[in-house]
Design a protein around this motif. Structure first.
Motif, mmCIF file in Angstrom:
data_model
loop_
_atom_site.group_PDB
_atom_site.id
_atom_site.type_symbol
_atom_site.label_atom_id
_atom_site.label_comp_id
_atom_site.label_asym_id
_atom_site.label_seq_id
_atom_site.Cartn_x
_atom_site.Cartn_y
_atom_site.Cartn_z
ATOM 1 N N GLU A 182 0.823 -1.212 0.000
ATOM 2 C CA GLU A 182 0.000 0.000 0.000
ATOM 3 C C GLU A 182 0.858 1.264 0.000
ATOM 4 N N ARG A 183 2.077 1.161 0.511
ATOM 5 C CA ARG A 183 2.990 2.300 0.569
ATOM 6 C C ARG A 183 4.289 1.921 -0.132
ATOM 7 N N TRP A 184 4.832 2.877 -0.916
ATOM 8 C CA TRP A 184 6.089 2.639 -1.626
ATOM 9 C C TRP A 184 6.757 3.983 -1.892
ATOM 10 N N PRO A 185 8.037 3.975 -2.257
ATOM 11 C CA PRO A 185 8.794 5.222 -2.360
ATOM 12 C C PRO A 185 8.188 6.314 -3.249
ATOM 13 N N GLU A 186 7.640 5.990 -4.417
ATOM 14 C CA GLU A 186 7.162 7.029 -5.332
ATOM 15 C C GLU A 186 5.635 7.103 -5.413
ATOM 16 N N GLN A 187 4.956 6.681 -4.359
ATOM 17 C CA GLN A 187 3.488 6.632 -4.410
ATOM 18 C C GLN A 187 2.838 7.994 -4.574
ATOM 19 N N ASP A 188 3.496 9.055 -4.112
ATOM 20 C CA ASP A 188 2.926 10.395 -4.248
ATOM 21 C C ASP A 188 3.221 11.023 -5.612
ATOM 22 N N GLU A 189 4.044 10.356 -6.414
ATOM 23 C CA GLU A 189 4.445 10.900 -7.709
ATOM 24 C C GLU A 189 3.797 10.198 -8.887
ATOM 25 N N ARG A 190 3.191 9.026 -8.650
ATOM 26 C CA ARG A 190 2.680 8.211 -9.745
ATOM 27 C C ARG A 190 1.357 7.561 -9.366
ATOM 28 N N THR A 191 0.622 7.167 -10.391
ATOM 29 C CA THR A 191 -0.575 6.353 -10.210
ATOM 30 C C THR A 191 -0.252 4.969 -10.759
ATOM 31 N N ARG A 192 -0.704 3.933 -10.074
ATOM 32 C CA ARG A 192 -0.533 2.578 -10.604
ATOM 33 C C ARG A 192 -1.907 1.969 -10.820
ATOM 34 N N LYS A 193 -2.000 1.143 -11.851
ATOM 35 C CA LYS A 193 -3.279 0.513 -12.140
ATOM 36 C C LYS A 193 -3.044 -0.756 -12.963
ATOM 37 N N TRP A 194 -3.879 -1.766 -12.703
ATOM 38 C CA TRP A 194 -3.815 -3.030 -13.443
ATOM 39 C C TRP A 194 -4.761 -2.960 -14.627
ATOM 40 N N PHE A 195 -4.299 -3.474 -15.769
ATOM 41 C CA PHE A 195 -5.095 -3.491 -16.994
ATOM 42 C C PHE A 195 -5.010 -4.863 -17.643
ATOM 43 N N THR A 196 -6.063 -5.227 -18.369
ATOM 44 C CA THR A 196 -5.956 -6.427 -19.197
ATOM 45 C C THR A 196 -4.884 -6.138 -20.247
ATOM 46 N N ILE A 197 -4.341 -7.170 -20.844
ATOM 47 C CA ILE A 197 -3.260 -6.963 -21.815
ATOM 48 C C ILE A 197 -3.729 -6.104 -22.997
ATOM 49 N N PRO A 198 -4.895 -6.391 -23.599
ATOM 50 C CA PRO A 198 -5.327 -5.516 -24.705
ATOM 51 C C PRO A 198 -5.506 -4.057 -24.276
ATOM 52 N N GLU A 199 -6.041 -3.825 -23.073
ATOM 53 C CA GLU A 199 -6.190 -2.449 -22.579
ATOM 54 C C GLU A 199 -4.826 -1.786 -22.429
ATOM 55 N N ALA A 200 -3.882 -2.507 -21.820
ATOM 56 C CA ALA A 200 -2.543 -1.955 -21.589
ATOM 57 C C ALA A 200 -1.870 -1.592 -22.902
ATOM 58 N N ILE A 201 -1.951 -2.486 -23.874
ATOM 59 C CA ILE A 201 -1.324 -2.225 -25.171
ATOM 60 C C ILE A 201 -1.950 -0.988 -25.813
ATOM 61 N N GLY A 202 -3.244 -0.799 -25.635
ATOM 62 C CA GLY A 202 -3.926 0.374 -26.181
ATOM 63 C C GLY A 202 -3.548 1.668 -25.487
ATOM 64 N N LEU A 203 -3.163 1.596 -24.225
ATOM 65 C CA LEU A 203 -2.839 2.801 -23.461
ATOM 66 C C LEU A 203 -1.384 3.244 -23.608
ATOM 67 N N VAL A 204 -0.482 2.299 -23.854
ATOM 68 C CA VAL A 204 0.949 2.605 -23.950
ATOM 69 C C VAL A 204 1.224 3.302 -25.280
#
Length: 166
Positions: A125-147
């Motif tokens: 839940e806590r990590w070094p750059e948590q205030d600088e970035r958003t993390r999110k899980w995506f299906t592979i097709p969604e991820a490929i579309g977003l990158v």
């Protein structure tokens, strides 16, 4: 800076170190990236994070520091930038891509990014750059579309195959 100046600056990154007289190109800078996967039921997902500067979706990546190999750097970057830990699906590089890293103070550089496929073992839940970035899980097709990086899209496909086989 004019468009012509910007183009010349980008082309300079690909020039040979001896002004074009030899056949060797300048060696690109090396970075490592983590393609972190998890399984949710029958679905396979990839973790993406936002970049600090533009907020675009990327995988955790960064410089390979002294004494590290690419795989160690990828695992470290996954923790620092996304708060996840995992196991390498393979010690081999899943793929590589190149991009131009924009650096305002020290000038742009050409980077080769080694991408390692990682299977998730822990998400904090806590990590070094948590205030600088958003993390999110995506299906592979969604991820490929977003990158946005074309080379990274292709590597994600290859990394998914490596990760699924592990």
């Amino acid at each position: 800076m004019t468009a012509f100046d910007r183009l010349r600056q980008l082309l300079d990154l690909f020039r040979t170190p001896d002004g074009g007289k030899g056949s060797r190109r300048a060696k690109p800078f090396r970075q490592a990236a983590a393609a972190v996967f998890r399984d949710i039921g029958e679905e396979r997902e990839l973790l993406l994070i936002t970049s600090r500067d533009t907020g675009r979706w990327i995988v955790p990546k960064g410089w390979i520091e002294g004494g590290e190999n690419g795989a160690e750097a990828a695992l470290r970057e996954a923790w620092e930038e996304a708060g996840v830990r995992g196991e390498l699906a393979s010690a081999a590089v899943a793929g590589e891509y190149r991009y131009i890293k924009q650096r305002s103070r020290r000038g742009n550089v050409l980077c080769t990014v080694e991408v390692y496929s990682i299977n998730l073992t822990d998400e904090e839940e806590r990590w070094p750059e948590q205030d600088e970035r958003t993390r999110k899980w995506f299906t592979i097709p969604e991820a490929i579309g977003l990158v946005e990086e074309p080379g990274l899209r292709e590597v994600i496909r290859d990394a998914m195959q490596l990760s699924a086989a592990a």
